[in-house]
Design an enzyme around this catalytic site. Sequence first.
Site, mmCIF file in Angstrom:
data_model
loop_
_atom_site.group_PDB
_atom_site.id
_atom_site.type_symbol
_atom_site.label_atom_id
_atom_site.label_comp_id
_atom_site.label_asym_id
_atom_site.label_seq_id
_atom_site.Cartn_x
_atom_site.Cartn_y
_atom_site.Cartn_z
ATOM 1 N N SER A 25 0.874 -1.175 0.000
ATOM 2 C CA SER A 25 0.000 0.000 0.000
ATOM 3 C C SER A 25 0.910 1.223 0.000
ATOM 4 C CB SER A 25 -0.899 -0.023 1.237
ATOM 5 O OG SER A 25 -1.868 0.988 1.127
ATOM 6 N N GLU A 26 0.707 2.124 -0.959
ATOM 7 C CA GLU A 26 1.740 3.125 -1.229
ATOM 8 C C GLU A 26 1.911 4.195 -0.147
ATOM 9 O OE1 GLU A 26 -0.860 2.521 -3.249
ATOM 10 O OE2 GLU A 26 -1.755 4.384 -4.006
#
Lengths: 234, 219
Positions: free
Chosen positions: B46-47
């Site tokens: 998840s960035e």
Amino acid sequence: MAGFDKVVHSYEEAMQGLSDGMTVIAGGFGLCGIPEGLIAQIKTMGTKELTFVSNNCGVDDFGLGLLLEDKQIKKMVSSYVGENAEFERQFLSGELEVELTPQGTLAEKMRAGGAGIPAFYTATGFGTPVADGKESREFNGRNYILEESITGDFAIIRAWKADKTGNLVFRDTAMNFNPMAATAGKITVVEVEEIVEVGELAPTEIHTPGIYVNRVIQGDFEKRIERLTLAKQD
Amino acid sequence: MALTREQIAMRVAQELRDGYYVNLGIGIPTLVANYVPKNIEVMLQSENGLLGMGPYPTKDQVDADMINAGKETVTAISGASIFSSAESFAMIRGGHVDLTVLGAFEVDQNGNIASYMIPGKLVKGMGGAMDLVAGAQNIVVTMTHADKRGNSKLLESCTLPLTGVDCIRKVVTDLAVMEIKDGAFHLLERAPGVSVEEIQQKTAGKLVVEGDIPEMKFE
């Protein structure tokens, strides 16, 4: 003799020196990991014409969105905005300027700014509106655009723990942009959940060394959740 | 029959391979996590700075400091790591993520993608999408084949401002699986009960159909 003791005891002291027209780099992703008390202090001070460099701009009644009410923000440099009605109104009426910046480029602009690197090439945004007016260059058959780094007059940060010399540890995904933002401010102010004695943090667990930090203040956080999602109960 | 959102996610999940690091965008891509084949292991990135994203939390597990890129509360699996946004995008830009799945408004036959901006409407921003499409070697776009008025989203040339150029190689829609190469969409599979003619009719860009096109298979 203060030595390396960076702890301040009031929000006035924490944000002393902030004035109209300055650029402020703020840590946080959505409402996660934002320096709530420092934002509230900027609202209290009423400082105007500020440029904020922050991934997002909060919501109507929380986070940086609070500073929209009194039109304290002139410009936002962000990757994703508009979670709030007042933001939309000010943007569409032209009162608020927005520089949309890809999220990874924004993080790298802060990192580079803090590391003394004035600009860098990235493939991100090549051939898109983000590349407008920017130099481009080919390396090994791929196209890249030149992005300039960012530094701020102030950086406002939230950390989990700090010792008195400003060594920081972040908690879970509240880390996000905070470590880079911390390096990129002329004056870096950190609001923390807990201030510990020097020596309590193991040298290898420190995320941000105190050299980047100018002021530390004990905060008290609401930690509002933007989207509560729960496991389905069977 | 056109696929449901869940079925699109199920079909995309067939693209996962054992040991993949995977970034899932918001919307249909997020649903892919529900259909990871039982016999393989993948790790979700998840960035906002989390590698090893787990399921949504129970009420007792909810923690405001644990969110995903969609700002939803999540958990971390055993073996997860958490890091800064710069580190996160170093992974993405540096090509270390094996598969990226994201949505789009339009994709064209040259692999260009438009996904973040509709002029005249409020522009909310690209978030991490431009970095993801610039960095990933392997990108799957999920979307409906046509918009609600029946206009194709698979075009000769994107009309909206681009998120990235020449970067999309695979598209999974509610009607078809296509590969993009040599300036054309190549039809690989069709949704059960959907004819090649319907797909041709709803694809505005150049569509190559070679031989018999099999139906997608779901377990």
